[in-house]
Design a protein around this motif. Sequence first.
Motif, short mmCIF file in Angstrom:
data_model
loop_
_atom_site.label_atom_id
_atom_site.label_comp_id
_atom_site.label_asym_id
_atom_site.label_seq_id
_atom_site.Cartn_x
_atom_site.Cartn_y
_atom_site.Cartn_z
N ASP A 175 0.85 -1.19 0.00
CA ASP A 175 0.00 0.00 0.00
C ASP A 175 0.88 1.24 0.00
N ILE A 176 0.48 2.24 -0.73
CA ILE A 176 1.23 3.49 -0.79
C ILE A 176 0.47 4.54 0.01
N ILE A 177 1.14 5.11 0.99
CA ILE A 177 0.52 6.15 1.82
C ILE A 177 0.61 7.48 1.08
N LEU A 178 -0.55 8.05 0.78
CA LEU A 178 -0.62 9.33 0.08
C LEU A 178 -0.77 10.51 1.03
N VAL A 179 -1.49 10.27 2.14
CA VAL A 179 -1.73 11.30 3.15
C VAL A 179 -1.52 10.64 4.51
N GLN A 180 -0.77 11.32 5.37
CA GLN A 180 -0.58 10.82 6.73
C GLN A 180 -0.70 11.98 7.70
N GLU A 181 -1.84 12.01 8.39
CA GLU A 181 -2.09 13.00 9.42
C GLU A 181 -2.37 12.25 10.72
N GLU A 182 -2.58 12.98 11.79
CA GLU A 182 -2.78 12.32 13.09
C GLU A 182 -3.97 11.37 13.09
N ASP A 183 -5.11 11.81 12.55
CA ASP A 183 -6.32 10.98 12.58
C ASP A 183 -6.80 10.56 11.20
N LEU A 184 -5.99 10.77 10.16
CA LEU A 184 -6.38 10.41 8.80
C LEU A 184 -5.17 9.88 8.04
N ILE A 185 -5.35 8.70 7.47
CA ILE A 185 -4.33 8.12 6.58
C ILE A 185 -5.05 7.73 5.31
N ILE A 186 -4.50 8.13 4.17
CA ILE A 186 -5.08 7.75 2.88
C ILE A 186 -4.04 6.96 2.11
N THR A 187 -4.46 5.81 1.60
CA THR A 187 -3.57 4.93 0.85
C THR A 187 -4.16 4.62 -0.52
N LYS A 188 -3.28 4.19 -1.41
CA LYS A 188 -3.73 3.58 -2.65
C LYS A 188 -3.17 2.17 -2.65
N TRP A 189 -3.90 1.26 -3.27
CA TRP A 189 -3.55 -0.14 -3.17
C TRP A 189 -4.08 -0.92 -4.37
N ASN A 190 -3.50 -2.10 -4.54
CA ASN A 190 -4.00 -3.08 -5.49
C ASN A 190 -4.51 -4.27 -4.69
N LYS A 191 -5.42 -5.03 -5.26
CA LYS A 191 -6.01 -6.16 -4.54
C LYS A 191 -4.91 -7.10 -4.04
N LEU A 192 -5.15 -7.70 -2.87
CA LEU A 192 -4.19 -8.62 -2.28
C LEU A 192 -4.31 -10.02 -2.85
N HIS A 193 -5.53 -10.43 -3.14
CA HIS A 193 -5.80 -11.78 -3.62
C HIS A 193 -6.53 -11.71 -4.96
N PRO A 194 -6.36 -12.71 -5.81
CA PRO A 194 -7.05 -12.69 -7.12
C PRO A 194 -8.57 -12.58 -6.96
N ARG A 195 -9.13 -11.63 -7.67
CA ARG A 195 -10.58 -11.42 -7.66
C ARG A 195 -10.98 -10.90 -9.03
N GLU A 196 -12.16 -11.27 -9.45
CA GLU A 196 -12.68 -10.82 -10.74
C GLU A 196 -13.39 -9.47 -10.64
N ASP A 197 -13.96 -9.18 -9.46
CA ASP A 197 -14.84 -8.02 -9.34
C ASP A 197 -14.13 -6.72 -8.98
N ILE A 198 -12.96 -6.80 -8.38
CA ILE A 198 -12.25 -5.58 -8.01
C ILE A 198 -10.78 -5.68 -8.41
#
Length: 166
Positions: free
Chosen positions: A22-45
């Motif tokens: 996961d890549i952390i895009l925003v890191q504040e005291e009470d808010l963290i925003i990440t971007k990510w790719n699915k961990l396991h193979p899935r067709e829907d996401i």
Amino acid sequence: MKELQLYRRRFIPDELIHLKKDIILVQEEDLIITKWNKLHPREDISRGYSAFYLDQGFKISKIYDNDNKLVYWYCDIIQYKKEMDTNSLIIEDLLIDVLVYEDGTVRILDLDELADAMDLHLITEKESKNALRTLDTLLKIIYQGRFGILQEPVNNAELMDYSSNI
């Protein structure tokens, strides 16, 4: 200072996963925003962006499919534990999930898992009550038309991420 390490703890199934990709895009005291790719193979996401509202007990994720189309917003009820010596944050999934579709449809998932976790003593009564109260707060936000407040930081982080890749 060592970079923040994110972990996801699930009770059902019992697992602790280091979200090292996961890549952390925003890191504040009470808010963290990440971007990510699915961990396991899935067709829907395929991928997404997630906002961890630590002080509110929500993880709000914008989920895309393999064609880069928005599937839904996926909301987890969470709690966290910070380990200062390793600069780690363990996000614990309190089992209840809420899906919010573009057309405004709302689905609540996994209340049965919360009951199972209580029966199996995987989570405490206090944690269960906290999960239900947090769900109530989240649903009030959604039903009062204020979900955009939680979506906005995710959308802004996505736009900044997209523009930095151009």
